[in-house]
Design an enzyme around this catalytic site. Structure first.
Site, short mmCIF file in Angstrom:
data_model
loop_
_atom_site.label_atom_id
_atom_site.label_comp_id
_atom_site.label_asym_id
_atom_site.label_seq_id
_atom_site.Cartn_x
_atom_site.Cartn_y
_atom_site.Cartn_z
N GLN A 7 47.69 -28.04 3.12
CA GLN A 7 48.50 -28.66 4.16
C GLN A 7 47.74 -29.80 4.81
O GLN A 7 46.53 -29.96 4.60
CB GLN A 7 48.86 -27.62 5.23
N HIS B 286 48.81 -16.45 22.37
CA HIS B 286 47.95 -15.53 21.63
C HIS B 286 47.69 -14.24 22.40
O HIS B 286 47.53 -13.18 21.80
CB HIS B 286 46.65 -16.23 21.23
N ASP C 105 43.02 -20.45 12.50
CA ASP C 105 42.46 -21.22 13.62
C ASP C 105 41.50 -20.41 14.47
O ASP C 105 40.80 -20.96 15.33
CB ASP C 105 43.58 -21.79 14.49
N GLU D 198 43.50 -15.63 5.37
CA GLU D 198 44.01 -16.97 5.60
C GLU D 198 44.11 -17.72 4.28
O GLU D 198 43.19 -17.68 3.45
CB GLU D 198 43.10 -17.73 6.57
N ASP E 64 46.61 -15.72 -0.18
CA ASP E 64 47.98 -15.64 0.33
C ASP E 64 48.20 -14.25 0.89
O ASP E 64 47.83 -13.24 0.27
CB ASP E 64 48.96 -15.93 -0.80
N ALA E 65 48.81 -14.17 2.07
CA ALA E 65 48.94 -12.88 2.75
C ALA E 65 49.74 -11.88 1.92
O ALA E 65 49.37 -10.70 1.81
CB ALA E 65 49.60 -13.09 4.11
N ASP F 249 50.05 -13.44 12.31
CA ASP F 249 49.97 -14.74 12.99
C ASP F 249 50.31 -15.82 11.96
O ASP F 249 49.44 -16.54 11.47
CB ASP F 249 48.56 -14.93 13.55
#
Length: 544
Positions: free
Chosen positions: A275, A307, A329, A349, A383-384, A402
């Site tokens: 991205q 958060h 993040d 992530e 990948d989740a 998240d």
């Protein structure tokens, strides 16, 4: 394989009176025409993918934008093929003009779309639809020009050596489809990561005009009159000049457009394998904004409220082992690590580039309190959904999703029944799962669909939301909607295995920001609850 010369059936009149006068042997000339077909097909597909990528990035909803671009372009290709029949008697000159126009329109399309979006989309009213109208216009124009290529190239290849129509079409389409394959692979793996969308489109236009001009002015120059040669030469040089000037200004243009879209505090803009990441502010006391593919992921002063609301209700019970899906993040990890009894925190992530920025960027690392330096944190790049499929023998007390907003098509799989079923498999019997399910007020259907999906996966669900967040959340590409006038909130779902909804308890946690902002409007649509003695909080538990 490209077949050799095959005679046309007898009695079929040619569309030309004499063979082309070539500076090379006919066999070589025919291969050069097919090589030009290959290059032009690759360029055409790059233009198409560039429009789809830019539309998804700037406007959102990738499925809708891709459908619009593809359907309009295919329709326009048919119209262009019909219109090119009138140019067959001047095939060489017509093809040269088409390639010059296609290189100019396709090469400059990304810059024009970005400019219109950056400087006019925020005006509101009719101007808000400017990027969409321009997207359709570019799709139509590029499709018309690509469609005009095939009849003209068919005529040119027949001018070299007469061949039956079926064989000529087979050869032409073979080169065209192979070129499209190369262009389709070059865009995501070469042009986008190494040059970016603007420079990649400009380079494609340059290759396009050079290939078309070389074929016409080099191979078929004897078929052109003196005026036609001069006109095509000047047109090609003019297009090359425009593309070169645009390439020289592309860096300054992109910085100015980013400032127009994201504000003047942009510090970092990187394109990872996953991205585009843009960081604005975060130093010298300025709030940090994090944009992922143009969508605001972390919003300045409201980040902590989001958060805290995501993490702390889920950690009100036992929580020695915690799993965060997404969260590259480090901000959700920061909130988890505030609980000293957390023994292990796993973060899954997809984008390692985001994790690297969260570790090294001074602004982002300061905001996440250097969470990834904590020895309790273990980061996995995956990948989740794929990671959950392979997770065996792992049991977590809390799973925190998240993840990107459920309104984004690309993230739909992360809100599926399969995803939640796999998440339930890694939860302890007493475990809890928390999900951000999008805004309740502006997208209630999506929010309650996520709740229904969780129940179908075997969870009891307690919905809650945070209201009254910062209006700067309308910044960035999503500003082209009516987000400025929309009520803002975040919707969450706290879930536990079984039929019983888990209780919403905050324990010793207190929200960082207590505010009445948005509570009056929220009370009209939801029940306000008192949680552990807090008289008012930004947590609102809607009627369920």
């Amino acid at each position: 394989m490209i077949e050799p010369h095959a005679p046309a059936p007898p009695g079929v009149p040619p569309s030309w009176t004499s063979p082309a006068r070539l500076p090379v042997r006919p066999g070589t000339g025919r291969l050069l025409v097919l090589a030009c077909v290959f290059v032009c097909a690759a360029c055409g597909l790059v233009y198409e993918l560039e429009l789809v990528a830019f539309a998804s990035y700037l406007i959102g909803d990738s499925v809708t934008q891709a459908s619009v671009v593809l359907s309009v372009m295919v329709f326009a290709m048919g119209i262009g093929s019909l219109a090119a029949k009138r140019l067959r008697c001047h095939a060489a000159a017509g093809f040269g003009a088409v390639e010059a126009a296609l290189a100019l329109v396709g090469g400059c399309s990304a810059m024009a779309l970005y400019a219109v979006f950056a400087w006019t989309a925020g005006w509101g009213g009719l101007w808000a639809a400017g990027p969409r109208c321009l997207l359709v216009a570019f799709s139509l124009a590029i499709g018309l020009l690509i469609g005009a290529e095939v009849p003209l190239l068919m005529e040119l290849i027949q001018r070299i050596r007469r061949q039956d129509a079926g064989g000529a079409v087979a050869d032409l389409f073979a080169a065209d489809y192979v070129g499209a394959l190369v262009g389709g692979l070059a865009f995501p793996f070469l042009l986008l990561p190494f040059l970016g969308q603007l420079a990649g489109a400009l380079l494609t236009g340059t290759v396009n005009v050079v290939a078309g001009g070389a074929l016409v002015l080099g191979l078929f120059r004897r078929d052109l009159g003196r005026r036609a040669r001069w006109a095509l030469s000047l047109a090609g040089l003019a297009v090359l000049g425009v593309l070169a000037c645009a390439a020289a200004l592309a860096g300054d243009f992109e910085r100015a457009a980013r400032h127009a879209v994201y504000g003047t505090d942009v510090r970092v803009a990187v394109q990872t394998d996953v991205q585009e990441i843009v960081l604005a502010g975060g130093t010298r006391g300025r709030p940090l904004d994090l944009f992922l593919d143009g969508r605001l992921r972390v919003g300045g002063r409201d980040e902590r409220r989001y958060h805290e609301a995501l993490v702390h209700p889920a950690l009100a019970g036992p929580h020695p082992r915690v799993l965060i899906l997404g969260g590259g993040d480090g901000l959700a990890a920061r909130e988890v690590l505030r609980h000293r009894d957390v023994r292990r925190l796993d973060v899954v992530e997809l984008d390692p580039g985001l994790v690297a920025l969260a570790r090294r960027d001074p602004g982002l690392a300061a905001v996440n309190a250097h969470a990834f330096a904590d020895p309790r944190v273990h980061v996995t790049t995956a990948d989740a959904l794929a990671w959950l499929r392979g997770a065996r023998g792992r049991t977590y007390d809390v799973v925190i999703a998240d993840l990107p907003d459920p309104g984004i098509t690309a993230s739909a799989k992360l809100y599926s029944q399969e995803f939640y079923g796999l998440a339930r498999r890694v939860l302890a019997p007493h475990g809890r799962l928390v999900v951000h399910a999008g805004p309740v007020t502006t997208r209630p259907r999506a929010y309650w669909t996520v709740a229904a999906t969780l129940r179908a996966a075997g969870f009891g669900v307690s919905p809650y939301r945070v209201t009254g967040h910062d209006s700067r959340f309308a910044a960035g590409p999503d500003r082209s909607t009516d987000a400025f006038r929309s009520p803002h909130d975040w919707g969450f779902l706290l879930a536990a295995p079984g039929r019983t909804p888990p209780p919403l308890r905050l324990g010793s946690w207190r929200p960082a920001t207590l505010t009445r902002s948005g509570l009056a409007a929220a009370a009209r649509a939801a029940d306000r609850t008192r949680i552990d003695g807090l008289r008012e909080s930004t947590l609102v538990h809607p009627r369920y």
